[in-house]
Design a protein around this motif. Structure first.
Motif, short mmCIF file in Angstrom:
data_model
loop_
_atom_site.label_atom_id
_atom_site.label_comp_id
_atom_site.label_asym_id
_atom_site.label_seq_id
_atom_site.Cartn_x
_atom_site.Cartn_y
_atom_site.Cartn_z
N ASN A 372 -3.95 -12.92 0.41
CA ASN A 372 -3.48 -13.59 -0.81
C ASN A 372 -4.08 -12.99 -2.07
O ASN A 372 -4.43 -13.71 -3.01
CB ASN A 372 -3.79 -15.09 -0.75
N MET A 373 -4.22 -11.67 -2.11
CA MET A 373 -4.73 -11.00 -3.32
C MET A 373 -3.98 -9.68 -3.47
O MET A 373 -4.52 -8.59 -3.28
CB MET A 373 -6.23 -10.75 -3.21
N VAL A 374 -2.73 -9.82 -3.88
CA VAL A 374 -1.80 -8.71 -3.79
C VAL A 374 -2.16 -7.56 -4.72
O VAL A 374 -2.26 -6.41 -4.30
CB VAL A 374 -0.39 -9.25 -4.07
N LYS A 375 -2.35 -7.87 -5.98
CA LYS A 375 -2.58 -6.79 -6.94
C LYS A 375 -3.91 -6.09 -6.68
O LYS A 375 -4.00 -4.87 -6.71
CB LYS A 375 -2.58 -7.34 -8.37
N GLN A 376 -4.94 -6.88 -6.42
CA GLN A 376 -6.25 -6.30 -6.18
C GLN A 376 -6.23 -5.42 -4.94
O GLN A 376 -6.89 -4.37 -4.89
CB GLN A 376 -7.31 -7.40 -6.03
N THR A 377 -5.47 -5.85 -3.94
CA THR A 377 -5.36 -5.05 -2.72
C THR A 377 -4.75 -3.69 -3.03
O THR A 377 -5.23 -2.65 -2.58
CB THR A 377 -4.50 -5.80 -1.68
N ARG A 378 -3.67 -3.74 -3.80
CA ARG A 378 -3.00 -2.49 -4.16
C ARG A 378 -3.96 -1.56 -4.92
O ARG A 378 -3.97 -0.35 -4.71
CB ARG A 378 -1.76 -2.81 -5.00
N MET A 379 -4.79 -2.13 -5.79
CA MET A 379 -5.70 -1.28 -6.56
C MET A 379 -6.76 -0.63 -5.67
O MET A 379 -7.16 0.51 -5.88
CB MET A 379 -6.34 -2.09 -7.68
N HIS A 380 -7.23 -1.39 -4.66
CA HIS A 380 -8.25 -0.83 -3.77
C HIS A 380 -7.68 0.20 -2.80
O HIS A 380 -8.44 0.92 -2.14
CB HIS A 380 -8.95 -1.94 -2.99
N ARG A 381 -6.35 0.27 -2.69
CA ARG A 381 -5.73 1.27 -1.81
C ARG A 381 -6.22 2.67 -2.14
O ARG A 381 -6.34 3.52 -1.25
CB ARG A 381 -4.20 1.18 -1.96
N GLN A 382 -6.49 2.91 -3.40
CA GLN A 382 -6.92 4.25 -3.82
C GLN A 382 -8.18 4.70 -3.08
O GLN A 382 -8.36 5.89 -2.81
CB GLN A 382 -7.14 4.25 -5.34
N HIS A 383 -9.05 3.74 -2.72
CA HIS A 383 -10.26 4.12 -1.98
C HIS A 383 -9.92 4.64 -0.59
O HIS A 383 -10.64 5.46 -0.03
CB HIS A 383 -11.21 2.91 -1.86
N VAL A 384 -8.82 4.15 -0.04
CA VAL A 384 -8.37 4.65 1.26
C VAL A 384 -7.81 6.06 1.10
O VAL A 384 -8.13 6.96 1.88
CB VAL A 384 -7.29 3.73 1.86
N VAL A 385 -7.01 6.25 0.05
CA VAL A 385 -6.42 7.56 -0.21
C VAL A 385 -7.53 8.60 -0.39
O VAL A 385 -7.47 9.70 0.15
CB VAL A 385 -5.53 7.51 -1.46
N GLU A 386 -8.56 8.21 -1.16
CA GLU A 386 -9.63 9.18 -1.48
C GLU A 386 -10.69 9.25 -0.39
O GLU A 386 -11.52 10.16 -0.41
CB GLU A 386 -10.28 8.78 -2.81
N GLY A 387 -10.70 8.30 0.53
CA GLY A 387 -11.77 8.26 1.53
C GLY A 387 -13.12 8.04 0.88
O GLY A 387 -14.10 8.76 1.15
N THR A 388 -13.19 7.07 -0.01
CA THR A 388 -14.42 6.78 -0.75
C THR A 388 -15.60 6.59 0.20
O THR A 388 -15.46 5.98 1.26
CB THR A 388 -14.22 5.49 -1.58
N ASP A 389 -16.74 7.13 -0.19
CA ASP A 389 -17.95 7.05 0.62
C ASP A 389 -18.34 5.60 0.85
O ASP A 389 -18.39 4.81 -0.10
CB ASP A 389 -19.08 7.79 -0.12
#
Lengths: 399, 65
Positions: A372-389
């Motif tokens: 139930n946190m749609v926008k925030q989830t989408r924003m954190h997707r970038q960490h998956v794309v980048e493979g954030t440490d």
């Protein structure tokens, strides 16, 4: 590599349709054939266990494209005729009705078949849920029922349980795992799901083995657990997973395992590709083979295969996405939320009924889950794309 | 090009926002908000891709030849 003169797509669900649409969008002018096992034109499956089952969406509204849009694709659409044999070297498909279709390129998108319980009889009251016809039949039975047992603790089983509960029925959910979706999302999020279902009044029988169904000469009457206890039911939903629909590919010359084995281009053999739930392909980003059972993958893989048919020669290495809606909760997952991964909450909290969790393994962020946190989830997707440490996770937490 | 969104089918994935943020946004509950129903030609390719990958099949396009 030359562009094929014709493409035959076997499977007329969302993945097969995506191949045809993507080819035309990319300017392909050759002959296209779309062959479907079901009699229905391409339709959407995710609503079946939710809004179609609840009655909020008419079954017809799951149609993916109106007739006019399908006609514009200038493809030969053959429905209600399952493929029964593939001759890979000859690139020929034989159908149940006796057609023999050939094309320079063939795409296989035949999807999944639901698993059934050992010895499961076609008893009235026992249902699987894969097709729109399944959903219509289950809804009709639920409307006349009072007690439902859902066998299966995965996405489909929990969605069906939530929908049946929303219809006012007494619902029991039975599954072998310690929590629902434990193998998809891990024990922590699975635990929150168990609490959600319990709060909504679903009786959970977790860690329980099902021995079989019981019934009489009229219909199913219940589900017998190992140990002998019988859970009474007038309707039983069997949602114990699926297997790739590859039985028709025996003796085809293709390599089969948990799906159709493909290279990183989703190519199973020269001129033959696989798309969607049925495809086991090599993901170059992960360095391993995998198969995904979700709608977004079917579309993205369909577009990738269309590009490769046209000579792009691109590896398919997506960030996967899936979602599930249960009661008033929307769970969305980008990337990989593997059960053994570390989990860190970075937004909200379970007590508030909304949060975002990051999943990490191998020292990197591999997935993000939103509740139930749609926008925030989408924003954190970038960490998956980048493979954030993963060591940076603490600094990503919303203050 | 004219865009029609079906909020009843929208599942809130936000794939359209990732692809065409000038055309689509989301409400807090995830449901799509159409910012521009007749986007400029340079946005058409991204909008077509958004319509294709929409997991709810909630985006329909009317294209004039």
């Amino acid at each position: 590599m030359t562009v094929p003169s014709g493409v035959l797509v076997v499977g007329a669900s969302v993945g097969g349709l995506a191949v045809v649409e993507s080819l035309r969008r990319d300017g392909y002018a050759g002959a296209l054939t779309l062959l479907g096992a079901e009699r229905h034109p391409p339709y959407d499956r995710p609503p079946l266990s939710k809004k179609v089952l609840s009655g909020a969406l008419e079954p017809d509204r799951t149609r993916l494209r109106p007739d006019a849009a399908l006609a514009q694709l200038n493809a030969t659409v053959l429905l209600g005729d399952p493929a029964v044999h593939l001759d890979a070297p000859a690139r020929a498909v034989v159908t149940a009705a006796g057609r023999r279709l050939t094309a320079e390129a063939i795409v296989i998108a035949t999807g999944l078949e639901p698993r059934r319980l050992p010895g499961q009889l076609p008893w009235p009251g026992v249902h699987v849920l894969r097709t729109v016809d399944d959903a219509v039949a289950l809804r009709a039975d639920l409307l006349a029922a009072t007690q439902v047992v859902v066998v299966g603790d995965g996405v489909l089983g929990t969605e069906a349980a939530a929908t049946a509960r929303g219809m006012g029925l007494t619902v029991t959910l039975v599954g072998p795992q310690a929590t629902p979706l434990a193998s998809q999302l891990g024990p922590r999020i699975g635990g929150y799901l168990a609490e959600l279902h319990a709060r909504q009044g679903v009786q959970l029988r977790l860690g329980a083995a099902v021995e079989g169904l019981v019934g009489d000469d009229q219909r199913v009457r219940g589900v017998r657990l190992a140990g002998g206890e019988v859970l009474p039911a007038d309707v039983v939903v069997v949602a114990i997973g699926s297997r790739p629909a590859i039985g028709w590919l025996a003796n085809s010359g293709l390599q089969l395992a948990d799906g159709i084995v493909c290279d990183s281009r989703c190519r199973a053999a020269e001129g033959i590709y696989a798309v969607g739930d049925v495809a086991w392909w090599h993901h170059e980003g992960l360095g391993t083979g995998l198969r995904l059972e979700n709608r977004s993958n079917a579309v993205e893989q369909g577009a990738a295969v269309a590009a490769n048919i046209l000579g792009k020669d691109r590896p398919y290495a997506p960030v996967p996405f899936f979602w599930t809606d249960q009661y008033d909760v929307k769970i969305q997952v980008h990337g990989f939320a593997t059960p053994g991964a570390e989990v860190a909450l970075v937004e909200g909290s379970p007590e508030l009924g909304q949060f975002v969790a990051l999943y990490g393994s191998g020292g990197k962020v591999t997935g993000v889950l939103g509740w139930n946190m749609v926008k925030q989830t989408r924003m954190h997707r970038q960490h998956v794309v980048e493979g954030t440490d993963w060591s940076r996770v603490d600094s990503l937490r919303a203050s | 090009m004219r865009i029609i969104v079906d909020v009843e089918k929208c599942c809130g994935a936000g794939q359209c926002v990732l692809l065409a943020p000038k055309v689509f946004d989301q409400r807090d509950d995830g449901i799509v908000v159409l910012l521009d129903e007749s986007p400029a030609p340079e946005l058409h390719k991204a909008v077509r891709e958004a319509a294709c990958v929409c997991p709810g099949a909630a985006i329909r396009l009317e294209e004039q030849a």
